[in-house]
Write a protein that holds these residues in place. Structure first.
Motif, mmCIF file in Angstrom:
data_model
loop_
_atom_site.group_PDB
_atom_site.id
_atom_site.type_symbol
_atom_site.label_atom_id
_atom_site.label_comp_id
_atom_site.label_asym_id
_atom_site.label_seq_id
_atom_site.Cartn_x
_atom_site.Cartn_y
_atom_site.Cartn_z
ATOM 1 N N SER A 57 95.019 27.166 61.113
ATOM 2 C CA SER A 57 93.723 26.761 60.548
ATOM 3 C C SER A 57 93.735 26.948 59.038
ATOM 4 O O SER A 57 94.607 27.652 58.492
ATOM 5 C CB SER A 57 92.581 27.603 61.147
ATOM 6 O OG SER A 57 92.656 28.936 60.666
ATOM 7 N N GLY A 58 92.747 26.377 58.388
ATOM 8 C CA GLY A 58 92.572 26.611 56.958
ATOM 9 C C GLY A 58 92.211 28.068 56.691
ATOM 10 O O GLY A 58 92.647 28.656 55.701
ATOM 11 N N THR A 59 91.424 28.645 57.585
ATOM 12 C CA THR A 59 91.031 30.047 57.436
ATOM 13 C C THR A 59 92.265 30.955 57.456
ATOM 14 O O THR A 59 92.388 31.868 56.633
ATOM 15 C CB THR A 59 90.058 30.448 58.568
ATOM 16 O OG1 THR A 59 89.024 29.470 58.652
ATOM 17 C CG2 THR A 59 89.462 31.818 58.325
ATOM 18 N N THR A 83 79.858 27.434 49.165
ATOM 19 C CA THR A 83 80.972 27.044 50.023
ATOM 20 C C THR A 83 80.652 27.385 51.471
ATOM 21 O O THR A 83 79.604 27.969 51.772
ATOM 22 C CB THR A 83 82.280 27.736 49.584
ATOM 23 O OG1 THR A 83 83.380 27.217 50.353
ATOM 24 C CG2 THR A 83 82.227 29.247 49.789
ATOM 25 N N ASP A 161 90.943 26.555 47.543
ATOM 26 C CA ASP A 161 90.471 26.175 48.875
ATOM 27 C C ASP A 161 90.173 24.676 48.814
ATOM 28 O O ASP A 161 89.076 24.257 48.455
ATOM 29 C CB ASP A 161 89.234 26.993 49.244
ATOM 30 C CG ASP A 161 88.670 26.588 50.602
ATOM 31 O OD1 ASP A 161 89.122 25.571 51.155
ATOM 32 O OD2 ASP A 161 87.765 27.293 51.090
ATOM 33 N N ALA A 163 90.252 22.723 51.382
ATOM 34 C CA ALA A 163 90.033 22.361 52.794
ATOM 35 C C ALA A 163 89.298 21.031 52.916
ATOM 36 O O ALA A 163 89.540 20.261 53.844
ATOM 37 C CB ALA A 163 89.238 23.458 53.494
ATOM 38 N N GLU A 164 88.386 20.768 51.972
ATOM 39 C CA GLU A 164 87.568 19.553 52.051
ATOM 40 C C GLU A 164 88.096 18.453 51.142
ATOM 41 O O GLU A 164 87.529 17.364 51.107
ATOM 42 C CB GLU A 164 86.109 19.900 51.668
ATOM 43 C CG GLU A 164 85.510 20.957 52.581
ATOM 44 C CD GLU A 164 84.068 21.337 52.250
ATOM 45 O OE1 GLU A 164 83.494 20.774 51.293
ATOM 46 O OE2 GLU A 164 83.526 22.197 52.960
ATOM 47 N N SER A 185 92.643 22.116 55.271
ATOM 48 C CA SER A 185 92.211 22.261 56.668
ATOM 49 C C SER A 185 92.316 20.915 57.363
ATOM 50 O O SER A 185 91.979 19.878 56.776
ATOM 51 C CB SER A 185 90.767 22.747 56.724
ATOM 52 O OG SER A 185 90.264 22.581 58.050
ATOM 53 N N LYS A 190 87.293 17.243 59.314
ATOM 54 C CA LYS A 190 87.813 16.990 57.971
ATOM 55 C C LYS A 190 88.326 15.553 57.837
ATOM 56 O O LYS A 190 88.287 14.790 58.790
ATOM 57 C CB LYS A 190 88.905 18.028 57.643
ATOM 58 C CG LYS A 190 88.389 19.487 57.633
ATOM 59 C CD LYS A 190 87.349 19.717 56.597
ATOM 60 C CE LYS A 190 86.820 21.093 56.330
ATOM 61 N NZ LYS A 190 86.856 22.211 57.169
ATOM 62 N N GLY A 197 93.714 22.958 62.650
ATOM 63 C CA GLY A 197 94.942 23.317 61.954
ATOM 64 C C GLY A 197 94.700 23.426 60.469
ATOM 65 O O GLY A 197 93.598 23.136 59.984
HETATM 66 C C1 PLP Z 1 86.709 23.789 56.847
HETATM 67 C C2 PLP Z 1 86.749 24.708 55.711
HETATM 68 C C3 PLP Z 1 87.542 25.870 55.740
HETATM 69 C C4 PLP Z 1 88.211 26.394 56.966
HETATM 70 O O1 PLP Z 1 89.114 25.577 57.581
HETATM 71 P P1 PLP Z 1 89.409 25.775 59.149
HETATM 72 O O2 PLP Z 1 90.605 24.915 59.353
HETATM 73 O O3 PLP Z 1 88.210 25.269 59.886
HETATM 74 O O4 PLP Z 1 89.674 27.203 59.397
HETATM 75 C C5 PLP Z 1 87.617 26.645 54.589
HETATM 76 N N1 PLP Z 1 86.928 26.319 53.492
HETATM 77 C C6 PLP Z 1 86.144 25.236 53.425
HETATM 78 C C7 PLP Z 1 85.439 24.941 52.150
HETATM 79 C C8 PLP Z 1 86.005 24.403 54.536
HETATM 80 O O5 PLP Z 1 85.195 23.356 54.482
#
Ligand code: PLP
Length: 378
Positions: A57-59, A83, A161, A163-164, A185, A190, A197
């Motif tokens: 995951s991104g986390t 965020t 980060d 992720a987005e 992420s 997404k 993932g």
């Molecule tokens: C979705 C998201 C994450 C986490 O990603 P996951 O893959 O869902 O764990 C982290 N930071 C931001 C800003 C996100 O939008």
């Protein structure tokens, strides 16, 4: 019956199945494997990052990034306040304290001025922040030139980060490749997905190697399962990576469609008093426009609020969402330091994310616009 109009739904292309079928045919139904390696190569090629490690995951990627940068119990880590909580939670996993920084109103991301004053203030209180978690919200790159020069001046490593913002760029360079470590992420909502993932990228091969080591239970090079570090199970599965490889084949189409959604809404809602958008400030900024977001100023919109539009659209089975509630306003982070000037609070109060899927139909988008205009009596 009409289908619900989703905020951001998965969008399969059909190209995913060949990778998954190949994995089934070869019985590669386990974590890691050729699809994971292939996806890592695809990500390196797309972003221009030196190296990549795919993760669960991104986390998990943010958590490992903090560990790799040596963040430990009692440290302070600077983080964007505006965020999703997953940017900040891993700081707490490490027993460190987040220090939240408000947004500026141009990109809605971390304010370079507040970043610098926060660093100075933390240092004057005797603690230099160990790292900076910098977010590119809704796909919009932050002011990377200014933020990176502040971070570099104080020699504080940056975790982006992104992720987005997979596919977004600043000055022609992919978001996620400016800091020491970048994080993506591939969650189901997404711009592309592996069903669940994430990935970490870095110019430093050691970070990516060490990330894989920690993500696979930190086994020393011995056949008898010897461990000299605490490990994690943060691997990506080879099946999920197969979805990701198929999605990478259509990433540019997905970005084009999400950007087109933004231009469509902006055009269709143009000229309505009190409605504004999160726009690219100048040609250096390229947003994937993962979500199209609007601000509603009730003072100019005849008293209509964000909440009114949210409720009216929900009644029509149209999913929208308020902008992220800033971390410095979250009960769980009530007692941590924050450097704020009211910007993200204002964005949160007035902001709404519109249905932005890449598989949204023209008819659905028009229904969203009609519903918003109806709420605004326009
Ligand atoms: C979705 C998201 C994450 C986490 O990603 P996951 O893959 O869902 O764990 C982290 N930071 C931001 C800003 C996100 O939008």
């Amino acid at each position: 019956m009409k289908e619900k109009i989703w905020l951001s739904s998965p969008h399969m292309s059909g190209k995913e199945m060949k990778y998954i079928e190949e994995a089934f045919r070869r019985n590669h139904v386990f974590p890691l494997g050729p699809n994971v390696t292939g996806l890592e190569e695809d990500i390196v090629r797309m972003t221009g990052a030196g190296h990549c490690t795919c993760l669960s995951s991104g986390t998990a990627a943010i958590h490992l990034a903090l560990i790799l940068l040596g963040v430990k119990q009692g440290d302070e880590v600077i983080c964007s306040s505006f965020t999703f909580s997953a940017s900040a939670n891993p700081i707490a996993y490490q027993g460190a304290t987040p220090v939240f920084i408000d947004s500026e109103s141009m990109t809605w991301n971390m304010s370079p001025d507040l970043l610098e004053s926060a660093i100075k203030d933390r240092m004057s209180k005797g603690k230099k922040p160990s790292a900076i978690v910098l977010v590119h919200l809704y796909g919009m790159p932050a002011q990377l030139d200014k933020l990176m020069s502040v971070a570099n001046a104080y020699q504080i490593p940056v975790i982006e980060d992104a992720a987005e913002s997979f596919g977004s760029a600043f000055d022609g360079k992919s978001t996620g490749t400016f800091g020491e470590i970048g994080v993506f992420s591939f969650n189901g909502n997404k711009i592309i997905t592996t069903s669940g993932g994430g990935a970490m990228v870095s110019a430093n091969p050691e970070y990516c190697k060490k990330a894989l080591f920690l993500a696979t239970q930190a086994r020393d090079a011995a056949p008898h399962y010897q461990h000299s570090h605490i490990g994690y199970n943060y691997r990506m599965s080879n099946i999920c990576a197969g979805i990701g490889r198929g999605q990478m084949e259509v990433l540019s189409d997905r970005i084009a469609k999400r950007r087109e959604n933004y231009f469509f809404y902006r055009e269709m809602l143009a000229g309505i008093p009190g409605i504004s958008f999160q726009n690219e400030p100048d040609e250096r900024y390229f947003s994937n426009h993962w979500l199209t977001t609007i601000l509603i100023d009730p003072g100019q919109a005849g008293g209509v609020t964000r909440e009114d539009i949210y409720t009216d659209l929900a009644r029509l089975d149209i999913e929208t969402r308020p902008l992220w509630k800033p971390m410095h306003l979250q009960p769980v982070f009530a007692n941590v330091p924050a450097y704020t000037d009211g910007t993200s609070e204002r964005l949160f109060r007035n902001g709404l994310c519109l249905p932005s899927s890449s598989n949204i139909t023209d008819e659905e988008r028009r229904a969203v616009v009609d519903a918003i205009r109806h709420s605004l009596k326009h």
